[in-house]
Design a protein around this motif. Structure first.
Motif, mmCIF file in Angstrom:
data_model
loop_
_atom_site.group_PDB
_atom_site.id
_atom_site.type_symbol
_atom_site.label_atom_id
_atom_site.label_comp_id
_atom_site.label_asym_id
_atom_site.label_seq_id
_atom_site.Cartn_x
_atom_site.Cartn_y
_atom_site.Cartn_z
ATOM 1 N N TYR A 181 0.848 -1.190 0.000
ATOM 2 C CA TYR A 181 0.000 0.000 0.000
ATOM 3 C C TYR A 181 0.885 1.242 0.000
ATOM 4 O O TYR A 181 1.900 1.283 0.693
ATOM 5 C CB TYR A 181 -0.897 0.042 1.247
ATOM 6 N N CYS A 182 0.474 2.252 -0.771
ATOM 7 C CA CYS A 182 1.171 3.531 -0.797
ATOM 8 C C CYS A 182 0.201 4.644 -0.402
ATOM 9 O O CYS A 182 -0.925 4.695 -0.907
ATOM 10 C CB CYS A 182 1.734 3.826 -2.183
ATOM 11 N N TYR A 183 0.661 5.539 0.478
ATOM 12 C CA TYR A 183 -0.117 6.703 0.898
ATOM 13 C C TYR A 183 0.825 7.917 0.952
ATOM 14 O O TYR A 183 2.004 7.786 1.302
ATOM 15 C CB TYR A 183 -0.732 6.500 2.285
ATOM 16 N N ASN A 184 0.293 9.066 0.618
ATOM 17 C CA ASN A 184 1.062 10.319 0.724
ATOM 18 C C ASN A 184 2.409 10.225 0.005
ATOM 19 O O ASN A 184 3.441 10.645 0.521
ATOM 20 C CB ASN A 184 1.308 10.675 2.205
ATOM 21 N N THR A 185 2.389 9.653 -1.181
ATOM 22 C CA THR A 185 3.618 9.483 -1.944
ATOM 23 C C THR A 185 3.418 9.935 -3.388
ATOM 24 O O THR A 185 2.284 10.100 -3.855
ATOM 25 C CB THR A 185 4.083 8.015 -1.948
ATOM 26 N N PRO B 128 -3.696 10.386 0.824
ATOM 27 C CA PRO B 128 -3.594 9.951 2.220
ATOM 28 C C PRO B 128 -4.656 8.915 2.543
ATOM 29 O O PRO B 128 -5.623 8.741 1.783
ATOM 30 C CB PRO B 128 -3.825 11.250 3.005
ATOM 31 N N PRO B 129 -4.509 8.201 3.670
ATOM 32 C CA PRO B 129 -5.545 7.253 4.081
ATOM 33 C C PRO B 129 -6.880 7.967 4.269
ATOM 34 O O PRO B 129 -6.925 9.147 4.612
ATOM 35 C CB PRO B 129 -5.021 6.710 5.418
ATOM 36 N N SER C 53 8.624 11.310 -1.365
ATOM 37 C CA SER C 53 7.784 11.774 -0.269
ATOM 38 C C SER C 53 7.073 13.045 -0.713
ATOM 39 O O SER C 53 7.364 13.606 -1.782
ATOM 40 C CB SER C 53 8.619 12.010 0.990
ATOM 41 N N GLU D 117 3.774 -1.154 3.724
ATOM 42 C CA GLU D 117 3.103 0.134 3.593
ATOM 43 C C GLU D 117 4.136 1.245 3.454
ATOM 44 O O GLU D 117 5.073 1.341 4.251
ATOM 45 C CB GLU D 117 2.239 0.400 4.829
ATOM 46 N N ASN E 147 4.274 5.294 3.510
ATOM 47 C CA ASN E 147 3.471 6.465 3.871
ATOM 48 C C ASN E 147 4.403 7.655 4.051
ATOM 49 O O ASN E 147 5.124 7.742 5.052
ATOM 50 C CB ASN E 147 2.679 6.199 5.150
ATOM 51 N N ASP E 148 4.428 8.541 3.045
ATOM 52 C CA ASP E 148 5.322 9.692 3.011
ATOM 53 C C ASP E 148 6.774 9.225 3.093
ATOM 54 O O ASP E 148 7.287 8.661 2.146
ATOM 55 C CB ASP E 148 4.966 10.690 4.117
#
Length: 201
Positions: A52-56, A80-81, A111, A160, A162-163
């Motif tokens: 999973y990728c978030y804030n990237t 973002p989530p 990031s 995961e 995240n940033d």
């Protein structure tokens, strides 16, 4: 083979959710057979995986010869989530039946500040003991399922991004003798998400 394992996993979850695990684990015939005991500590030889990728920006995760993040490759932004408890929506990992262990996962991303990052995340080193991570007391686990073929002994591993932070989690399907929610006959199992490794870049 992968489809067969997926069907096996679906059947096990269905049996757990319908309260039939005890019938599966404890034969109802009149013979003197007894359910096999679990072999502790619980170990795994195959695992499932999902990233999973978030804030990237341009997030790419390659593991077991598969690109798990094609939709975010290039300059695409991973949002973002959606909520603070977003990890509760993660099911089981969808890429199943990976023998322990392929070469490290190769991760490339930016990031949110635009800084480029590369990381080699050695899943095999993180789980070198091949122990299943779970939080259920051993005496509350249904007998006769470990070791065994199929999904009961095949945990999910999640990576995961995240940033600037990478987290690696394990989630295992653990059938329990008692309902986890009293009065809910469909709650005789646990799938706790357990953090195994984290690093901020």
């Amino acid at each position: 083979m992968r489809n067969a394992r997926l069907a096996s996993r679906a059947l096990l979850i269905l049996l757990a959710s319908t309260g039939c695990l005890s019938a599966m684990a404890f034969p109802s015939d009149t013979s003197t057979r007894h359910p096999a005991t679990n072999q502790f500590p619980l170990k795994f030889k195959r695992h499932d995986f999902r990233a999973y990728c978030y804030n990237t920006i341009g997030c790419e995760v390659i593991y077991a010869d598969n690109n798990f993040t094609r939709r975010y490759y290039g300059d695409k932004v991973a949002p973002p989530p959606r909520s603070a408890d977003y990890r509760n929506t993660w099911g089981l990992a969808s890429y199943i039946g990976i023998p322990n262990f392929p070469p490290p996962a190769e991760v490339k991303w930016k990031s949110l500040d635009g800084a480029a990052h590369e990381a080699s995340v050695d899943i095999g080193a993180i789980f070198k003991d091949e122990l299943i991570r779970y939080s259920v007391p051993n005496d509350q686990i249904v007998e006769g399922l470990y070791p065994g073929p199929g999904p009961a002994g095949e945990p999910s591993i999640f990576l995961e991004v995240n940033d600037r932070t990478i987290n690696v989690f394990m989630k295992a399907f653990i059938p329990t003798k008692k309902e986890q929610e009293p009065g809910n006959k469909y709650s005789n199992f646990r799938e706790d998400l357990i953090l195994a490794w984290t690093r901020t870049y």
